[in-house]
Design a protein around this motif. Structure first.
Motif, PDB file in Angstrom:
ATOM      1  N   SER A  35      19.854  25.895  39.694  1.00 28.40           N
ATOM      2  CA  SER A  35      18.867  26.659  38.925  1.00 28.40           C
ATOM      3  C   SER A  35      19.542  27.373  37.759  1.00 28.40           C
ATOM      4  CB  SER A  35      18.163  27.686  39.825  1.00 28.40           C
ATOM      5  OG  SER A  35      17.570  27.031  40.923  1.00 28.40           O
TER       6      SER A  35
ATOM      7  N   TYR B 184      20.085  24.840  35.113  1.00 28.14           N
ATOM      8  CA  TYR B 184      18.787  24.401  34.586  1.00 28.14           C
ATOM      9  C   TYR B 184      18.240  25.447  33.601  1.00 28.14           C
ATOM     10  CZ  TYR B 184      14.125  22.296  34.585  1.00 28.14           C
ATOM     11  OH  TYR B 184      12.950  21.698  34.207  1.00 28.14           O
ATOM     12  N   LEU B 185      18.311  26.713  34.013  1.00 30.83           N
ATOM     13  CA  LEU B 185      17.780  27.782  33.157  1.00 30.83           C
ATOM     14  C   LEU B 185      18.632  27.989  31.907  1.00 30.83           C
ATOM     15  CD1 LEU B 185      16.840  30.304  35.984  1.00 30.83           C
ATOM     16  CD2 LEU B 185      15.237  29.101  34.491  1.00 30.83           C
TER      17      LEU B 185
ATOM     18  N   ARG C 136      19.717  25.898  29.969  1.00 31.21           N
ATOM     19  CA  ARG C 136      19.286  25.023  28.871  1.00 31.21           C
ATOM     20  C   ARG C 136      18.226  25.691  27.992  1.00 31.21           C
ATOM     21  NH1 ARG C 136      16.605  20.143  30.621  1.00 31.21           N
ATOM     22  NH2 ARG C 136      15.321  21.767  31.542  1.00 31.21           N
ATOM     23  N   ASN C 137      17.565  26.724  28.548  1.00 28.77           N
ATOM     24  CA  ASN C 137      16.484  27.371  27.795  1.00 28.77           C
ATOM     25  C   ASN C 137      16.985  28.403  26.789  1.00 28.77           C
ATOM     26  OD1 ASN C 137      14.726  25.915  29.265  1.00 28.77           O
ATOM     27  ND2 ASN C 137      13.967  27.590  30.541  1.00 28.77           N
ATOM     28  N   PHE C 138      18.284  28.656  26.756  1.00 27.01           N
ATOM     29  CA  PHE C 138      18.819  29.733  25.917  1.00 27.01           C
ATOM     30  C   PHE C 138      19.776  29.168  24.865  1.00 27.01           C
ATOM     31  CE2 PHE C 138      17.383  31.811  29.688  1.00 27.01           C
ATOM     32  CZ  PHE C 138      17.013  33.089  29.312  1.00 27.01           C
TER      33      PHE C 138
ATOM     34  N   ALA D 235      15.780  35.613  32.485  1.00 23.26           N
ATOM     35  CA  ALA D 235      16.094  34.606  33.508  1.00 23.26           C
ATOM     36  C   ALA D 235      17.584  34.593  33.843  1.00 23.26           C
ATOM     37  CB  ALA D 235      15.650  33.224  33.035  1.00 23.26           C
TER      38      ALA D 235
ATOM     39  N   PHE E 289      12.486  32.581  45.614  1.00 26.34           N
ATOM     40  CA  PHE E 289      12.486  32.813  44.163  1.00 26.34           C
ATOM     41  C   PHE E 289      11.100  33.266  43.697  1.00 26.34           C
ATOM     42  CE2 PHE E 289      16.120  29.677  42.757  1.00 26.34           C
ATOM     43  CZ  PHE E 289      17.053  30.504  43.331  1.00 26.34           C
TER      44      PHE E 289
ATOM     45  N   HIS F 161      12.537  36.590  36.481  1.00 29.47           N
ATOM     46  CA  HIS F 161      11.886  35.718  35.485  1.00 29.47           C
ATOM     47  C   HIS F 161      12.259  34.251  35.669  1.00 29.47           C
ATOM     48  CE1 HIS F 161      10.549  39.182  33.148  1.00 29.47           C
ATOM     49  NE2 HIS F 161      11.738  39.700  33.380  1.00 29.47           N
ATOM     50  N   LEU F 162      12.490  33.831  36.891  1.00 32.16           N
ATOM     51  CA  LEU F 162      12.962  32.452  37.090  1.00 32.16           C
ATOM     52  C   LEU F 162      11.944  31.414  36.630  1.00 32.16           C
ATOM     53  CD1 LEU F 162      14.411  33.225  40.579  1.00 32.16           C
ATOM     54  CD2 LEU F 162      15.753  32.623  38.569  1.00 32.16           C
TER      55      LEU F 162
ATOM     56  N   GLY G 114      10.408  35.234  29.850  1.00 27.48           N
ATOM     57  CA  GLY G 114      11.737  35.810  30.064  1.00 27.48           C
ATOM     58  C   GLY G 114      12.819  34.745  30.088  1.00 27.48           C
ATOM     59  N   GLY G 115      12.496  33.575  29.549  1.00 29.05           N
ATOM     60  CA  GLY G 115      13.492  32.495  29.539  1.00 29.05           C
ATOM     61  C   GLY G 115      13.461  31.636  30.787  1.00 29.05           C
ATOM     62  N   GLY G 116      12.529  31.919  31.700  1.00 32.30           N
ATOM     63  CA  GLY G 116      12.400  31.096  32.907  1.00 32.30           C
ATOM     64  C   GLY G 116      11.677  29.799  32.612  1.00 32.30           C
ATOM     65  N   ASP G 117      11.418  29.017  33.661  1.00 27.22           N
ATOM     66  CA  ASP G 117      10.881  27.685  33.443  1.00 27.22           C
ATOM     67  C   ASP G 117       9.926  27.309  34.579  1.00 27.22           C
ATOM     68  OD1 ASP G 117      10.548  24.922  32.914  1.00 27.22           O
ATOM     69  OD2 ASP G 117      12.480  24.921  31.880  1.00 27.22           O
TER      70      ASP G 117
ATOM     71  N   LEU H  98      10.885  24.284  36.593  1.00 27.76           N
ATOM     72  CA  LEU H  98      11.927  24.461  37.615  1.00 27.76           C
ATOM     73  C   LEU H  98      11.287  24.529  39.000  1.00 27.76           C
ATOM     74  CD1 LEU H  98      14.839  25.042  38.555  1.00 27.76           C
ATOM     75  CD2 LEU H  98      14.432  27.460  38.050  1.00 27.76           C
TER      76      LEU H  98
ATOM     77  N   LEU I 277      12.135  22.094  42.159  1.00 23.43           N
ATOM     78  CA  LEU I 277      12.585  22.636  43.444  1.00 23.43           C
ATOM     79  C   LEU I 277      11.613  22.264  44.555  1.00 23.43           C
ATOM     80  CD1 LEU I 277      13.748  26.247  42.421  1.00 23.43           C
ATOM     81  CD2 LEU I 277      15.177  24.254  42.839  1.00 23.43           C
TER      82      LEU I 277
END
Lengths: 205, 558
Positions: A46, A49-50, A52-54, A132, B239, B249-250, B255-258, B261, B265
Motif C-alpha cells: 500500500s 501504491y500510494l 505513485r499519487n505524489f 496518505a 484500513f 486518508h488511505l 488526501g492523496g489516497g486512492d 487501492l 486489496l
C-alpha cells in the motif's frame, strides 16, 4: 476396499518435548509469522501504491523523517539476536539456569524496543491524518507495534513462568519464542528501511 | 515414530487392556460437566457441529433477506421495501452468505472431519479452535445486532469506497461491516492454521500425503489459500475503519489516497474467496463420487494437482473484477487469459469424476444426486465465468443481473450442492442416524429446479440491461415477467430448505440407526463409531489409500 482389520500402534514411548519442526507450537508460531508477515507486506504494498499519487514523497510540506531513533532501534534489534540465540540453545539443552538468565535479558530488550518505538513515532515528523503518506507510515508502525508489545508481554510471561513453575513444556515454548523474535526484528529492519530511508529519495516516486 | 506396530487384537488379555484404555480415554477426553463444560469444550467435533449449526442459522437469515428482496422485485414499482432497507438487506445478505455462512460452513465440516480422516484425536490446537469459534460468533452477532438496531451496513458486500467512506456513509453501518469482517477473518485464519498443522503433523502412522482422502487435500489447499488471502481483507477492513474513525486518508483522494487501492486489496482476497468456498466442495464431491460409484476415484493424482493448480491460479485473477475501472489494455488481456486458464484444472476434475462414474457401479442415492446437480449448475456458472472474463462482454454486463446470475450459479453450484450432498453423506457420522431418502429426493429436486428458475432468468435480465442493487424498476422496462419467475424460483428454494429442516428434525427420532459405515465407504472416519466418541481409542496404522477396513463390531473400541 480393504478386507483386513486395521492395525494399531503403541506410541507411549515417544518423547513429549520436541523442538523445531517436530513441535506443534513451532508450526503454530510459523502460522502467526505468515499471517502477520502478510499484514506487514500489505502495508508495504500500500505504501508503494500510494507513493505513485505524489510528485514528492513525502509531500512537499512534510519534513523528512529522523534517523536517530530508528537506527538505534535497528542496532538494538540486531544485537538482541545474540541473547536470543543463547536462550534458544539453552532451551534445546534443557538448561534451566541459562534459559532463565537469557530470557531476563530478552525481556529487557523487549521493553527497550517498546520504549524506543515511542521515539520512532516522533521521528516520522508527520501525523496520521495529514495525508496518505502520514496515514500509511503511521499504520505500518502501529501494526508492527502490536507485534512488539505482544512479544514483549509473552517473553515477560514466559520468563515469569520459568521462575515460578518451570516445566519441560516451557523449554520448547522458549525455543518457539526465539523463532518469533527473529521474525519480529528481521521484518522491522526491512520495514524501517522503507519508512525511514525511502523518503530520502524525495522527488523520485 | 518408533512405536511397535501390532495387529488388531483378538486375544482376551489384550481386549482387557483395550477396555481399560478406552475407559481412561473416555475420562481424559470428557468435557467438564454442565454449562461450563459446554462453553469450554475443546472437542473438535462439538466445535465443528457448533460452527456448522451457527453458520446454518446465518444461512437461514441470509435466505430470509433474499426472500424479502425477491418479494420486493417480484413486480415493478413495488412499495413493499424502501430503498434504504433494500440496500441494507442486500448488503447483509451478501456479507452473511460469504463471511458468515459459506466459509465458516466449509471450515466447520473440515474441523469436524479432517482429524477423523487422518486418524487424529483432535485438531492441533484445541483451545485455539474454541477461541476461533467464539470470534466468529461475535462477528456474526455484531452484524445482526447492528441490523436490528437500524445501523446495518448498506454499501454492498464488498463495501466499495468512496461509498463506504465517512462522507457517503455517515452512520455506523460500514464500521460494523469492517469489524464483522475482521472478526470472521481472524476465525477463518485460525481454522486454516488448525487444519494445516493437523494435516502435516497429526496424521496417523502410515497415512502419507499420497494416501490422504481427497477431502483432506481439498481442505489443505483451501487452508493455504485462506492463509494468504484473508490477511488482505482483514488488513483492508482495518484500513477502512481507520479512514472512517481517525481520519486517515488511505482511500481518500483529497488526501492523496486512492479508492482503487481498496478494490485491489479487497479483490486480492475476494477472488480467492470464491475458490476457498468451492474447493472444499470439490473434495466433498470426490468423496461422494468414490463411495457411490463403488470404486476408487479415477485419477487421484490428477485431482490433487488440479486442486493445487486451482489454488495457485486463483490468486492471479482478481483484476477481472475491475475491468470497468479503466485498466491498461495489456493488464486486462493478461487477466482475461488467466481467468480462462482456471477452467483447465476444473475441467480435469470434471473428467475424473465422469470417468469414475462411468467405470464404477453408481448407486443413485441422495448425496450422488446432489453431485449431479453440482455438475450441471457449476458448469453453467463456469461457462458464464469464461464469458465475463472477456473484457468487452464484461463491460457490457458489468453491475447487471447477469453478474448476479453468474455468481449464484458458481457459489450455489460449487458450494451448496456439494454441501447438501455432504450433509446427507456424513449425517450418519455426525448423528448416528440416516436422513430420510425420500425427503432427500424432494429436497434435491425442489432445490435444483428452484435454483435454475431463480437464477437463469437473471442472465436474461442482465442482458436486457437490468442493473443489480436497484430496489425497484419501471413497468415499461419489460422486466416484470422474468422477475416474477425468479421470485417463484426463490419460493421453491425456500421450500427445499424447509424439507431439509424437516428431514433433520425427523432424523432425531424416526430415521434408521446408521451404524458406523452405512455407505460402505473407505476413508478412516468410517472406521470409528457414529457419532465418534473421542475418534480412535488406538492409534490406527494406515497401509493403503482405502483403509477403513470393514465396519467394526459394536463392541470394537474404534
Amino acid at each position: 476396499m480393504s478386507a483386513r482389520e486395521p492395525a494399531w500402534m503403541d506410541v507411549s514411548t515417544l518423547t513429549t518435548t520436541t523442538f523445531g519442526h517436530r513441535d506443534l507450537g513451532w508450526w503454530g508460531t510459523l502460522g502467526f509469522v505468515v499471517i502477520e508477515g502478510m499484514t506487514l507486506f500489505i502495508c508495504a504494498m500500500s505504501y508503494f501504491y500510494l507513493r505513485r499519487n505524489f510528485a514528492l514523497w513525502p509531500p512537499g510540506h512534510t519534513q523528512l523523517p529522523g534517523l536517530t531513533a530508528p537506527a538505534i532501534q535497528c542496532a538494538l534489534m540486531l544485537l538482541s539476536w545474540w541473547p536470543v540465540r543463547l536462550a534458544d540453545k539453552a532451551a534445546r539443552q534443557l538448561d534451566l539456569a541459562a534459559l532463565r538468565r537469557w530470557m531476563i535479558v530478552m525481556t529487557l530488550f523487549g521493553f527497550a524496543f517498546c520504549l524506543l518505538r515511542w521515539f520512532e513515532f516522533q521521528a516520522l515528523h508527520t501525523r496520521w491524518d495529514s495525508d496518505a503518506y502520514g496515514s500509511i507510515v503511521w499504520l505500518t508502525l502501529i501494526f508492527h507495534t502490536t507485534l512488539l508489545v505482544f512479544e514483549a508481554g509473552e517473553t515477560a510471561t514466559l520468563t515469569a513462568m520459568l521462575h515460578a513453575r518451570p516445566s519441560e513444556r516451557l523449554f520448547s515454548d522458549a525455543s518457539d519464542n526465539a523463532l518469533y523474535w527473529y521474525f519480529m526484528t528481521g521484518v522491522w529492519i526491512a520495514l524501517a528501511a522503507m519508512v525511514y530511508l525511502v523518503p530520502l529519495l524525495r522527488g523520485v516516486p | 515414530m518408533s512405536g511397535a506396530v501390532t495387529p488388531a487384537v483378538d486375544a482376551g488379555g489384550a481386549r482387557e487392556v483395550q477396555a481399560r484404555l478406552v475407559a481412561e480415554l473416555d475420562a481424559s477426553w470428557r468435557d467438564a460437566p454442565g454449562l461450563r463444560g459446554w462453553l469450554t469444550t475443546t472437542d473438535h467435533k462439538r466445535i465443528g457441529r457448533r460452527y456448522a449449526a451457527t453458520a446454518f442459522f446465518f444461512f437461514l437469515c441470509g435466505g430470509v433477506e433474499a426472500a424479502l428482496m425477491r418479494l420486493q422485485l417480484s413486480r415493478p414499482e413495488n412499495g413493499f421495501i424502501g430503498p434504504d432497507l433494500y440496500d441494507r438487506l442486500f448488503t447483509t445478505h451478501g456479507t452473511t452468505m460469504m463471511f458468515l455462512f459459506a466459509v465458516p460452513m466449509m471450515t466447520a465440516i473440515g474441523l469436524y472431519f479432517v482429524p477423523l480422516m487422518v486418524g487424529a484425536r483432535n485438531v492441533a490446537y484445541p483451545r485455539l479452535n474454541a477461541f476461533g469459534y467464539y470470534t466468529f460468533l461475535i462477528g456474526g452477532l455484531l452484524l445482526y445486532v447492528a441490523l436490528f438496531a437500524g445501523n446495518g451496513p448498506a454499501d454492498g458486500w464488498f463495501s466499495y469506497v468512496p461509498l463506504a467512506g465517512r462522507d457517503f456513509s455517515p452512520d455506523k453501518g460500514a464500521d460494523v461491516w469492517s469489524q464483522t469482517v475482521t472478526f470472521t477473518e481472524i476465525a477463518g485464519l485460525i481454522a486454516a492454521v488448525e487444519i494445516i498443522v493437523t494435516v502435516f503433523k497429526c496424521r496417523a502412522p502410515g497415512m502419507s500425503l499420497a494416501r490422504m482422502p481427497l477431502f483432506v487435500w481439498a481442505m489443505l489447499v483451501t487452508s493455504f489459500m485462506i492463509l494468504f488471502a484473508m490477511p488482505w481483507v482483514a488488513t483492508a477492513s482495518m484500513f477502512l475503519a481507520m479512514d472512517r474513525l481517525i481520519n486517515t486518508h488511505l482511500f481518500d483522494p483529497s488526501g492523496g489516497g486512492d479508492a482503487l487501492l481498496w478494490q485491489h486489496l479487497f479483490w486480492f482476497f475476494g477472488h480467492p474467496e470464491v475458490y476457498i468456498i468451492f474447493i472444499p466442495g470439490l473434495g466433498m464431491v470426490s468423496q461422494i463420487v468414490g463411495t457411490f460409484s463403488r470404486r476408487e476415484v479415477f485419477g487421484y493424482p490428477a485431482i490433487v494437482l488440479s486442486m493445487i493448480a486451482t489454488g495457485i491460479l486463483g490468486f492471479g485473477l482478481w483484476v477481472h473484477h475491475m475491468f470497468a475501472t479503466g485498466l491498461p489494455q495489456m493488464g486486462a488481456s493478461f487477466f482475461t487469459a488467466a481467468s480462462a486458464m482456471i477452467t483447465i484444472p476444473t475441467g480435469v476434475q470434471f473428467f475424473c469424476w465422469i470417468a469414475t462414474l462411468w467405470s464404477g457401479r453408481p448407486r443413485l442415492a441422495v448425496p450422488l444426486l446432489f453431485v449431479l446437480g453440482f455438475v450441471a449448475t457449476f458448469l453453467i456458472g463456469g461457462l458464464t465465468g469464461v464469458m465475463i472474463a472477456s473484457v468487452p462482454f464484461d463491460r457490457q454486463v458489468h453491475d447487471t443481473f447477469f453478474i448476479v446470475a453468474h455468481l449464484h450459479y458458481v457459489l450455489i453450484g460449487g458450494a451448496l450442492f456439494p454441501l447438501f450432498g455432504a450433509l446427507h453423506y456424513w449425517w450418519p457420522k455426525l448423528t448416528g442416524r440416516l436422513l430420510d431418502e425420500r425427503l432427500g429426493r424432494w429436497q434435491f429436486w425442489l432445490f435444483f429446479i428452484g435454483v435454475n428458475v431463480t437464477f437463469f432468468p437473471m442472465h436474461l435480465l442482465g442482458l436486457h440491461g437490468m442493473p443489480r442493487r436497484v430496489y425497484t424498476y419501471l413497468a415499461g422496462t419489460g422486466w416484470g415477467g422474468l422477475n416474477l419467475l425468479a421470485s417463484i424460483g426463490a419460493v421453491t428454494i425456500a421450500a427445499s430448505v424447509v424439507v431439509f429442516l424437516v428431514a433433520m428434525w425427523q432424523s432425531r427420532r424416526a430415521s434408521a440407526v446408521a451404524g458406523s459405515n452405512p455407505w460402505d465407504a473407505d476413508s478412516l472416519e468410517w472406521a470409528t463409531r457414529s457419532p465418534p466418541p473421542y475418534n480412535f481409542a488406538l492409534v490406527p496404522v494406515v497401509t493403503s489409500r482405502a483403509d477403513s477396513g470393514p465396519s467394526p463390531p459394536a463392541n470394537h473400541p474404534w
